[in-house]
Design an enzyme around this catalytic site. Structure first.
Site, PDB file in Angstrom:
ATOM      1  N   TYR A 149       0.845  -1.213   0.000  1.00 50.34           N
ATOM      2  CA  TYR A 149       0.000   0.000   0.000  1.00 50.34           C
ATOM      3  C   TYR A 149       0.876   1.257   0.000  1.00 50.34           C
ATOM      4  O   TYR A 149       0.724   2.147  -0.843  1.00 50.34           O
ATOM      5  CB  TYR A 149      -0.954   0.015   1.199  1.00 50.34           C
ATOM      6  CG  TYR A 149      -1.727   1.321   1.264  1.00 50.34           C
ATOM      7  CD1 TYR A 149      -2.680   1.623   0.281  1.00 50.34           C
ATOM      8  CD2 TYR A 149      -1.485   2.268   2.259  1.00 50.34           C
ATOM      9  CE1 TYR A 149      -3.370   2.841   0.304  1.00 50.34           C
ATOM     10  CE2 TYR A 149      -2.168   3.478   2.288  1.00 50.34           C
ATOM     11  CZ  TYR A 149      -3.111   3.765   1.309  1.00 50.34           C
ATOM     12  OH  TYR A 149      -3.785   4.966   1.322  1.00 50.34           O
ATOM     13  N   GLU A 185     -14.552   4.890   4.750  1.00 51.03           N
ATOM     14  CA  GLU A 185     -14.708   3.427   4.658  1.00 51.03           C
ATOM     15  C   GLU A 185     -13.355   2.742   4.441  1.00 51.03           C
ATOM     16  O   GLU A 185     -13.285   1.530   4.244  1.00 51.03           O
ATOM     17  CB  GLU A 185     -15.686   3.088   3.528  1.00 51.03           C
ATOM     18  CG  GLU A 185     -17.092   3.522   3.859  1.00 51.03           C
ATOM     19  CD  GLU A 185     -18.094   3.228   2.759  1.00 51.03           C
ATOM     20  OE1 GLU A 185     -17.789   2.454   1.833  1.00 51.03           O
ATOM     21  OE2 GLU A 185     -19.198   3.793   2.828  1.00 51.03           O
ATOM     22  N   PHE A 186     -12.289   3.532   4.439  1.00 47.35           N
ATOM     23  CA  PHE A 186     -10.943   3.032   4.168  1.00 47.35           C
ATOM     24  C   PHE A 186     -10.590   1.808   5.023  1.00 47.35           C
ATOM     25  O   PHE A 186     -10.106   0.787   4.502  1.00 47.35           O
ATOM     26  CB  PHE A 186      -9.954   4.173   4.420  1.00 47.35           C
ATOM     27  CG  PHE A 186      -8.512   3.819   4.225  1.00 47.35           C
ATOM     28  CD1 PHE A 186      -7.936   3.834   2.970  1.00 47.35           C
ATOM     29  CD2 PHE A 186      -7.705   3.482   5.311  1.00 47.35           C
ATOM     30  CE1 PHE A 186      -6.591   3.521   2.792  1.00 47.35           C
ATOM     31  CE2 PHE A 186      -6.361   3.167   5.142  1.00 47.35           C
ATOM     32  CZ  PHE A 186      -5.806   3.187   3.874  1.00 47.35           C
TER      33      PHE A 186
HETATM   34  P1  NDP Z   1     -13.160   4.996   0.918  1.00 44.30           P
HETATM   35  O1  NDP Z   1     -13.044   3.523   0.996  1.00 44.30           O
HETATM   36  O2  NDP Z   1     -14.197   5.671   1.732  1.00 44.30           O
HETATM   37  O3  NDP Z   1     -13.338   5.442  -0.598  1.00 44.30           O
HETATM   38  C1  NDP Z   1     -12.599   4.834  -1.633  1.00 44.30           C
HETATM   39  C2  NDP Z   1     -13.226   5.178  -2.979  1.00 44.30           C
HETATM   40  O4  NDP Z   1     -12.430   4.580  -4.001  1.00 44.30           O
HETATM   41  C3  NDP Z   1     -14.639   4.632  -3.124  1.00 44.30           C
HETATM   42  O5  NDP Z   1     -15.458   5.597  -3.736  1.00 44.30           O
HETATM   43  C4  NDP Z   1     -14.458   3.434  -4.046  1.00 44.30           C
HETATM   44  O6  NDP Z   1     -15.602   3.273  -4.888  1.00 44.30           O
HETATM   45  C5  NDP Z   1     -13.272   3.896  -4.908  1.00 44.30           C
HETATM   46  N1  NDP Z   1     -12.591   2.755  -5.524  1.00 44.30           N
HETATM   47  C6  NDP Z   1     -11.867   1.791  -4.920  1.00 44.30           C
HETATM   48  N2  NDP Z   1     -11.452   0.881  -5.826  1.00 44.30           N
HETATM   49  C7  NDP Z   1     -11.942   1.296  -7.026  1.00 44.30           C
HETATM   50  C8  NDP Z   1     -11.868   0.779  -8.339  1.00 44.30           C
HETATM   51  N3  NDP Z   1     -11.202  -0.350  -8.621  1.00 44.30           N
HETATM   52  N4  NDP Z   1     -12.496   1.450  -9.344  1.00 44.30           N
HETATM   53  C9  NDP Z   1     -13.180   2.599  -9.074  1.00 44.30           C
HETATM   54  N5  NDP Z   1     -13.271   3.140  -7.857  1.00 44.30           N
HETATM   55  C10 NDP Z   1     -12.669   2.493  -6.840  1.00 44.30           C
HETATM   56  O7  NDP Z   1     -11.706   5.546   1.315  1.00 44.30           O
HETATM   57  P2  NDP Z   1     -11.104   7.040   1.358  1.00 44.30           P
HETATM   58  O8  NDP Z   1     -12.078   8.044   0.925  1.00 44.30           O
HETATM   59  O9  NDP Z   1     -10.453   7.193   2.668  1.00 44.30           O
HETATM   60  O10 NDP Z   1      -9.950   6.862   0.281  1.00 44.30           O
HETATM   61  C11 NDP Z   1      -9.816   7.671  -0.855  1.00 44.30           C
HETATM   62  C12 NDP Z   1      -8.347   7.747  -1.226  1.00 44.30           C
HETATM   63  O11 NDP Z   1      -7.627   8.339  -0.174  1.00 44.30           O
HETATM   64  C13 NDP Z   1      -7.662   6.413  -1.490  1.00 44.30           C
HETATM   65  O12 NDP Z   1      -6.804   6.563  -2.591  1.00 44.30           O
HETATM   66  C14 NDP Z   1      -6.881   6.157  -0.217  1.00 44.30           C
HETATM   67  O13 NDP Z   1      -5.770   5.344  -0.439  1.00 44.30           O
HETATM   68  C15 NDP Z   1      -6.495   7.553   0.146  1.00 44.30           C
HETATM   69  N6  NDP Z   1      -6.136   7.809   1.536  1.00 44.30           N
HETATM   70  C16 NDP Z   1      -6.991   7.489   2.554  1.00 44.30           C
HETATM   71  C17 NDP Z   1      -6.632   7.782   3.869  1.00 44.30           C
HETATM   72  C18 NDP Z   1      -7.490   7.399   5.031  1.00 44.30           C
HETATM   73  O14 NDP Z   1      -6.948   7.290   6.153  1.00 44.30           O
HETATM   74  N7  NDP Z   1      -8.777   7.222   4.863  1.00 44.30           N
HETATM   75  C19 NDP Z   1      -5.394   8.494   4.164  1.00 44.30           C
HETATM   76  C20 NDP Z   1      -4.572   8.746   3.011  1.00 44.30           C
HETATM   77  C21 NDP Z   1      -4.958   8.441   1.770  1.00 44.30           C
HETATM   78  P3  NDP Z   1     -16.304   1.870  -5.224  1.00 44.30           P
HETATM   79  O15 NDP Z   1     -16.003   0.935  -4.103  1.00 44.30           O
HETATM   80  O16 NDP Z   1     -17.746   2.208  -5.361  1.00 44.30           O
HETATM   81  O17 NDP Z   1     -15.688   1.475  -6.524  1.00 44.30           O
HETATM   82  C1  8X3 Z   2      -3.940   5.980   4.675  1.00 48.07           C
HETATM   83  C2  8X3 Z   2      -3.143   6.555   5.808  1.00 48.07           C
HETATM   84  O1  8X3 Z   2      -1.661   5.970   7.762  1.00 48.07           O
HETATM   85  O2  8X3 Z   2      -3.605   4.564   7.357  1.00 48.07           O
HETATM   86  O3  8X3 Z   2      -3.281   6.216   3.492  1.00 48.07           O
HETATM   87  O4  8X3 Z   2      -1.697   4.440   5.896  1.00 48.07           O
HETATM   88  S1  8X3 Z   2      -2.500   5.333   6.731  1.00 48.07           S
END
Ligand code: NDP
Ligand code: 8X3
Length: 250
Positions: A149, A185-186
């Site tokens: 990741y 939902e991460f």
């Molecule tokens: P969520 O799980 O809430 O949202 C993720 C989104 O990505 C969903 O809308 C999902 O849509 C979409 N997605 C995932 N896989 C696919 C795919 N194969 N095709 C199309 N869409 C896809 O997580 P976050 O909002 O937290 O995450 C958003 C971004 O931020 C990510 O890139 C994550 O790595 C990054 N991030 C998150 C952090 C955190 O702590 N939450 C911190 C740092 C970065 P669907 O499932 O409907 O396809």
């Molecule tokens: C998501 C942030 O710290 O959970 O990118 O990896 S962390």
């Protein structure tokens, strides 16, 4: 009014960005795999802000053909928010599911590449545009279980910088937003639906919210055209680094 394409708009950061940008008079195109969620978001926006503020596309960013076909007609995007992404698992590298590794690479790297490549020619033609990539602190700082990741987010970091080099002279801006712990939902996705494990991540602390990230993304796009924010690293105040881990003999 700017035309903003946001990948992964069904939840978390992507959904918050759509609401934030529309509220400020912009038009959004959101994507994701879950059509029902996209349709619900459109209904919510129609109700709150009136009709014709948002449209959606259902596809998987890993599917190169679909991405290029679906994005073909969008040659006038002002802002692309490359947000779709995920983490799967937190096991050490010797104990992971390699399918999970493939999924993260295909989504966070290949998917982001395809979306960027499909949208960039329109921006270059118009000499106008802004690519916002959603990286992570995991792309800079290691932690146990982040293996692939974190490496995918390191790709996003370097890709963002290299894009800036390629786009020199085109007027197109590139920003890598690198958040730390944020409640969305991460973690449910990371722990494959185990909401107990997901809740534990945010227990008794104050993580960032998707709204915080939307505000930051919006700000980065709102500075004057001659200003390029290269990267923004952001963590909740409650998160910081621990000491180095040292193995000691018994
Ligand atoms: P969520 O799980 O809430 O949202 C993720 C989104 O990505 C969903 O809308 C999902 O849509 C979409 N997605 C995932 N896989 C696919 C795919 N194969 N095709 C199309 N869409 C896809 O997580 P976050 O909002 O937290 O995450 C958003 C971004 O931020 C990510 O890139 C994550 O790595 C990054 N991030 C998150 C952090 C955190 O702590 N939450 C911190 C740092 C970065 P669907 O499932 O409907 O396809
Ligand atoms: C998501 C942030 O710290 O959970 O990118 O990896 S962390």
């Amino acid at each position: 009014m700017k035309k903003v394409l946001i990948t992964g708009g069904t939840s978390g950061f992507g959904k918050a960005c759509a609401l934030y940008f529309v509220e400020r008079g912009n038009y959004c195109i959101v994507t994701g795999r879950r059509t029902e969620r996209l349709s619900e978001l459109k209904d919510e926006i129609d109700k709150k802000f009136g009709p014709n503020k948002i449209e959606y596309l259902t596809h998987d960013v890993r599917d190169r053909e679909s991405v290029f076909k679906d994005f073909e007609k969008y040659d006038d995007i002002d802002i692309l928010v490359n947000n779709a992404g995920l983490a799967l698992g937190l096991e050490p590298a010797f104990d992971t599911n390699t399918d999970d590794w493939d999924t993260m690479v295909q989504t966070n790297i290949s998917g982001l590449m395809y979306c960027t490549r499909a949208i960039l020619p329109g921006m270059v033609k118009r000499k106008k545009g802004h690519i916002i990539n959603i990286g992570s602190i995991a792309g800079t700082y290691p932690y146990p279980g982040a293996n692939v990741y974190g490496a995918t987010k390191a790709f996003v970091k370097q890709f963002s910088l290299n894009l800036r080099s390629d786009l020199q002279g085109t007027n197109i801006r590139v920003t890598n937003v690198e958040p730390g712990m944020s409640e969305s939902e991460f973690s449910i996705v990371r722990f494959k639906g185990n909401s107990k494990a997901a809740d534990k991540v945010y227990e008794n602390t104050k993580p960032l919210t998707p709204f915080d990230i939307a505000e930051i993304v919006y700000w980065a796009t709102s500075v004057p055209d001659h200003v390029n924010i290269n990267a923004i690293e952001v963590m909740p105040t409650s998160q910081a680094w621990g000491p180095f881990s040292i193995t000691r003999d018994e």
